[in-house]
Motif scaffolding. Structure first.
Motif, PDB file in Angstrom:
ATOM      1  N   GLY A   1       5.200  -1.865   6.873  1.00 17.87           N
ATOM      2  CA  GLY A   1       4.378  -3.482   6.619  1.00 17.87           C
ATOM      3  C   GLY A   1       4.226  -3.769   5.146  1.00 17.87           C
ATOM      4  O   GLY A   1       3.951  -4.939   4.785  1.00 17.87           O
ATOM      5  N   ALA A   2       3.985  -2.659   4.264  1.00 16.09           N
ATOM      6  CA  ALA A   2       3.751  -2.931   2.801  1.00 16.09           C
ATOM      7  C   ALA A   2       4.756  -3.492   2.089  1.00 16.09           C
ATOM      8  O   ALA A   2       5.965  -3.179   2.511  1.00 16.09           O
ATOM      9  N   THR A   3       4.482  -4.293   1.108  1.00 15.69           N
ATOM     10  CA  THR A   3       5.654  -4.780   0.425  1.00 15.69           C
ATOM     11  C   THR A   3       5.296  -4.212  -1.236  1.00 15.69           C
ATOM     12  O   THR A   3       4.110  -4.463  -1.663  1.00 15.69           O
TER      13      THR A   3
ATOM     14  N   ALA B   1      19.529   0.455   6.230  1.00 11.18           N
ATOM     15  CA  ALA B   1      20.084   1.666   5.557  1.00 11.18           C
ATOM     16  C   ALA B   1      19.514   2.120   4.130  1.00 11.18           C
ATOM     17  O   ALA B   1      19.909   3.061   3.750  1.00 11.18           O
ATOM     18  N   LYS B   2      18.941   0.807   3.700  1.00 15.06           N
ATOM     19  CA  LYS B   2      18.489   1.142   2.240  1.00 15.06           C
ATOM     20  C   LYS B   2      17.118   0.550   2.365  1.00 15.06           C
ATOM     21  O   LYS B   2      16.968  -0.354   3.060  1.00 15.06           O
ATOM     22  N   PRO B   3      16.427   0.853   1.305  1.00 16.72           N
ATOM     23  CA  PRO B   3      15.037   0.267   0.935  1.00 16.72           C
ATOM     24  C   PRO B   3      15.311  -1.246   0.705  1.00 16.72           C
ATOM     25  O   PRO B   3      16.305  -1.680   0.149  1.00 16.72           O
ATOM     26  N   GLN B   4      14.771  -2.107   1.548  1.00 24.83           N
ATOM     27  CA  GLN B   4      14.650  -3.594   1.455  1.00 24.83           C
ATOM     28  C   GLN B   4      13.927  -4.354   0.118  1.00 24.83           C
ATOM     29  O   GLN B   4      12.905  -3.691  -0.156  1.00 24.83           O
TER      30      GLN B   4
ATOM     31  N   ALA C   1       5.703  17.071  -3.741  1.00 20.14           N
ATOM     32  CA  ALA C   1       6.736  16.413  -3.160  1.00 20.14           C
ATOM     33  C   ALA C   1       7.669  15.414  -3.929  1.00 20.14           C
ATOM     34  O   ALA C   1       7.246  15.146  -4.851  1.00 20.14           O
ATOM     35  N   PRO C   2       8.624  14.604  -3.346  1.00 18.95           N
ATOM     36  CA  PRO C   2       9.265  13.767  -4.404  1.00 18.95           C
ATOM     37  C   PRO C   2       8.311  12.685  -4.735  1.00 18.95           C
ATOM     38  O   PRO C   2       7.300  12.444  -4.145  1.00 18.95           O
ATOM     39  N   VAL C   3       8.953  11.721  -5.829  1.00 17.32           N
ATOM     40  CA  VAL C   3       8.243  10.800  -6.364  1.00 17.32           C
ATOM     41  C   VAL C   3       7.861   9.698  -5.277  1.00 17.32           C
ATOM     42  O   VAL C   3       6.687   9.262  -5.258  1.00 17.32           O
ATOM     43  N   LEU C   4       8.782   9.417  -4.374  1.00 13.47           N
ATOM     44  CA  LEU C   4       8.608   8.151  -3.485  1.00 13.47           C
ATOM     45  C   LEU C   4       8.992   8.493  -2.029  1.00 13.47           C
ATOM     46  O   LEU C   4      10.137   8.965  -2.083  1.00 13.47           O
ATOM     47  N   THR C   5       8.147   8.178  -1.208  1.00 16.42           N
ATOM     48  CA  THR C   5       8.848   8.033   0.251  1.00 16.42           C
ATOM     49  C   THR C   5       8.169   6.549   0.833  1.00 16.42           C
ATOM     50  O   THR C   5       7.120   6.179   0.419  1.00 16.42           O
ATOM     51  N   TRP C   6       8.712   6.476   2.109  1.00 16.27           N
ATOM     52  CA  TRP C   6       8.375   4.778   2.666  1.00 16.27           C
ATOM     53  C   TRP C   6       8.793   5.242   4.097  1.00 16.27           C
ATOM     54  O   TRP C   6       9.643   5.950   4.574  1.00 16.27           O
ATOM     55  N   GLU C   7       8.016   4.267   4.901  1.00 19.16           N
ATOM     56  CA  GLU C   7       8.184   4.383   6.467  1.00 19.16           C
ATOM     57  C   GLU C   7       9.229   3.096   6.873  1.00 19.16           C
ATOM     58  O   GLU C   7       9.398   2.220   6.002  1.00 19.16           O
ATOM     59  N   CYS C   8       9.732   3.236   7.899  1.00 18.63           N
ATOM     60  CA  CYS C   8      10.772   2.140   8.472  1.00 18.63           C
ATOM     61  C   CYS C   8       9.696   0.916   8.597  1.00 18.63           C
ATOM     62  O   CYS C   8       8.693   1.009   8.960  1.00 18.63           O
ATOM     63  N   GLY C   9      10.382  -0.197   8.108  1.00 19.33           N
ATOM     64  CA  GLY C   9       9.563  -1.464   8.157  1.00 19.33           C
ATOM     65  C   GLY C   9       8.983  -1.755   6.772  1.00 19.33           C
ATOM     66  O   GLY C   9       8.434  -2.798   6.655  1.00 19.33           O
ATOM     67  N   ALA C  10       8.966  -0.703   5.931  1.00 18.61           N
ATOM     68  CA  ALA C  10       8.231  -0.922   4.696  1.00 18.61           C
ATOM     69  C   ALA C  10       9.356  -1.935   3.748  1.00 18.61           C
ATOM     70  O   ALA C  10      10.555  -1.603   3.950  1.00 18.61           O
ATOM     71  N   LYS C  11       8.855  -2.831   2.876  1.00 19.93           N
ATOM     72  CA  LYS C  11       9.931  -3.626   2.299  1.00 19.93           C
ATOM     73  C   LYS C  11       9.615  -3.255   0.565  1.00 19.93           C
ATOM     74  O   LYS C  11       8.491  -3.610   0.096  1.00 19.93           O
ATOM     75  N   ILE C  12      10.493  -2.468   0.347  1.00 17.13           N
ATOM     76  CA  ILE C  12      10.237  -1.894  -1.176  1.00 17.13           C
ATOM     77  C   ILE C  12      11.615  -1.718  -1.733  1.00 17.13           C
ATOM     78  O   ILE C  12      12.779  -1.800  -1.091  1.00 17.13           O
ATOM     79  N   SER C  13      11.415  -2.188  -3.180  1.00 13.81           N
ATOM     80  CA  SER C  13      12.548  -1.942  -4.174  1.00 13.81           C
ATOM     81  C   SER C  13      12.191  -1.107  -4.909  1.00 13.81           C
ATOM     82  O   SER C  13      11.054  -0.854  -5.611  1.00 13.81           O
TER      83      SER C  13
END
Length: 616
Positions: free
Chosen positions: A560-562, A610-613, A575-587
């Motif tokens: 839900g975060a953008t 398939a990719k970060p949105q 851990a890695p630099v960036l991670t996100w959950e399904c449904g996050a809107k991230i570039s």
């Protein structure tokens, strides 16, 4: 040694070398344990004064006593009682030991002269109501002096001598090691255009319940000069309201301000000599009306080790340091030029303070208080001030503190600039200037754990900002970090955005001025992560350098975060630099894993996308 029994001393006061000094213990003012500062004096009912009922207009009393006008050779050794004695102009009268005035008055007309026997005093109102009226003129001052240069006590206005008046007096050689040339325990006393020559110790001592209505145009003269720092006036702080700038004091002398409570409003005018603050001063009016103390530009206040000014603890109080660029107010130590040599100014729940063009030096004896301390709902404006050689600068502890402005201040040679909450850090404007320490390192600003619930911006301040616990951004607030800001974070630090309600984060540096956030020991995984929860909106992170992050990734983006993340590096991260959950809107773009960080991205599994949105 000064005989302390002759004075109404506060606990902890000492009498040394013929003058009254104070070493009052510090206030028990620990807000966190609920202990209030000890009241220095009780609030007592006002005395009766000669005023029209329901009006502040003064009137002369109608005396019930007979008048005795004349020119006697000697005043009666047993004293005057139930008589209004008037010494006529041009008379020369001897004052014997034992003379005093009770239930009546003594009036000295222009040009009259009193010659005191050895050890004699003019004592007024010791047991019953009495008044002294010295009514000299510029052309014909009243004169008081000793017989054949012998020591004498001078004028003693005791607690029943209210509303006595001294005008155009020449008082020479008066006082003892126990009493000032003018010793006052009365209220409503006026002293103007008096010349006090060669006092034995202190020229004027206001003590006990004494106070002044007027202190104007007076001159203190010492033929052989004074040793540096010698007090020539001792008085409670409220008596300074009666002073104006027309008084003259010997070079290198000081005015010593005793501990006390200020419950009425007034101004401390610019004096030609420093003020020694000898203990704890409380500024607290009544529930209906604040006590306002304004200190004029050009004054120098020297604080003894246990001295400080408390504002607004019991009742509303206001402190205004009204300096100017060409006439700043200096607050410094009286006894030592070392950081932490005196305590500071403390602003409590009912306090309001404005400091402009003031210089704070060698303060901050209490590391958890600083040279300026504000808590609860205190209001503070701090502009164009200088802070030099303090152990700690500002401690603005609670989010409830109302910070109107902290701008254009200069901090130098102060290792701890401030201790702040996350919200009050936002009031620390970028126009403030912070110098590096003499060893070339950056001073520190300590920021405690807390919540940000209103839009807040953290400026690049030329200091290392130490974040000492988790911080949350919520309730519609956006946190903005300026390019070039540098943070050191304690073990367990995390930045959580939008966990309960909509919130934002703008953490945008530049190629030339990146934002740096590192663990305190630069080891791997010394702090948690930046977590963008489901209510985080329009987050932007760019040109940021992270060191030692832990968690599932340095930046975690929940469903839900953008967010937009670019030009982000992470060194020695767990851990890695960036991670996100399904449904996050991230570039994201231009991510770097450095010095053992295991990768740039940790994408979720099982997402339909398939990719970060990109953010919508």
């Amino acid at each position: 040694m000064l005989a302390a029994a002759h004075y109404r001393l506060h606990p902890g006061a000492l009498a040394v070398c013929g003058v009254l000094l104070t070493c009052a213990s510090s206030c028990s003012d620990d807000t966190f344990t609920g202990k209030a500062p000890e009241a220095l004096e009780p609030l007592r009912p006002p005395r009766q004064s000669w005023k029209h009922e329901g009006s502040d207009e003064r009137r002369e009393p109608v005396s019930p006593y007979p008048s005795a006008r004349g020119c006697p050779d000697t005043l009666p050794p047993a004293g005057d009682r139930e008589v209004d004695r008037i010494i006529e102009s041009g008379c020369e009268v001897r004052v014997p030991v034992g003379y005093h005035i009770e239930k009546g008055s003594l009036t000295l007309e222009p040009g009259s002269k009193l010659i005191f026997d050895e050890g004699a005093a003019l004592t007024v109102g010791f047991t019953d109501t009495a008044r002294l009226r010295v009514r000299g003129s510029a052309e014909k001052p009243v004169q008081m002096q000793s017989a054949a240069g012998k020591p004498y006590e001078g004028i003693r206005l005791m607690k029943h001598a209210d509303n006595s008046q001294i005008s155009y007096l020449e008082l020479t050689g008066a006082g003892t090691r126990q009493h000032g040339a003018i010793h006052c325990e009365a209220e409503g006393v006026s002293i103007d255009h008096a010349t006090i020559k060669d006092p034995a110790s202190v020229a004027v001592h206001i003590t006990g319940e004494g106070n002044l209505d007027v202190f104007s145009g007076n001159r203190i003269e010492v033929a052989e000069g004074v040793r540096p720092g010698r007090p020539v006036v001792l008085l409670p702080p409220v008596a300074l309201h009666a002073f104006d700038a027309s008084n003259s004091f010997p070079t290198q002398s000081v005015v010593h301000v005793l501990p006390g409570i200020v419950r009425t409003s007034g101004t401390w005018p610019r004096l030609t000599v420093p003020l020694i603050i000898g203990g704890v001063i409380e500024v607290a009016g009544t529930k209906e009306m604040a006590a306002r103390v304004e200190i004029a530009g050009g004054n120098v206040l020297r604080f003894q080790g246990e001295a400080n000014i408390n504002v607004g603890y019991f009742d509303p109080g206001e402190l205004v340091l009204d300096g100017r660029k060409d006439a700043p107010i200096t607050l410094t130590a009286a006894d030592s030029q070392e950081p932490g040599a005196w305590k500071g100014i403390k602003l409590y729940k009912h306090a309001s303070a404005t400091f402009r063009h003031a210089r704070f030096e060698y303060g901050g004896a209490e590391l958890d208080r600083g040279v300026i301390y504000a808590t609860s709902q205190a209001e503070l404006t701090l502009e164009d001030c200088e802070f030099h050689h303090n152990a700690v600068g500002l401690v603005l502890f609670r989010d409830g503190v109302q910070l109107a402005s902290i701008r254009r201040n200069h901090f130098a040679t102060t290792p701890r600039i401030a201790r702040l909450s996350p919200t009050t850090l936002g009031a620390f404007h970028g126009s403030n200037r912070i110098d590096k320490l003499p060893d070339g390192t950056l001073p520190r600003i300590l920021t405690e754990r807390g919540a940000i619930a209103q839009d807040t911006s953290w400026a690049a301040l030329g200091a290392t900002i130490e974040l000492r616990g988790p911080i949350t951004v919520d309730d519609g607030a956006t946190l903005t970090l300026a390019p070039g800001t540098q943070f050191e974070v304690a073990d367990g630090f995390a930045l959580d955005v939008g966990e309960r309600a909509s919130a934002g984060l703008r953490m945008v540096g530049s190629e030339q001025q990146p934002i740096r956030l590192a663990g305190s020991d630069r080891n791997r995984s010394t702090w948690d992560a930046i977590v963008l929860h489901g209510n985080a909106r329009d987050v932007e992170v760019a040109h940021v350098e992270l060191y030692g992050a832990g968690g599932e990734a340095a930046i975690e983006v929940k469903k839900g975060a953008t967010a937009k993340v670019e030009h982000l590096s992470c060194s020695r991260c767990y851990a890695p630099v960036l991670t996100w959950e399904c449904g996050a809107k991230i570039s994201s773009s231009e991510l770097q894993a450095v010095d053992g960080t295991p990768g740039t991205r940790a994408p979720p599994e099982g997402c339909t996308e398939a990719k970060p949105q990109p953010p919508q």
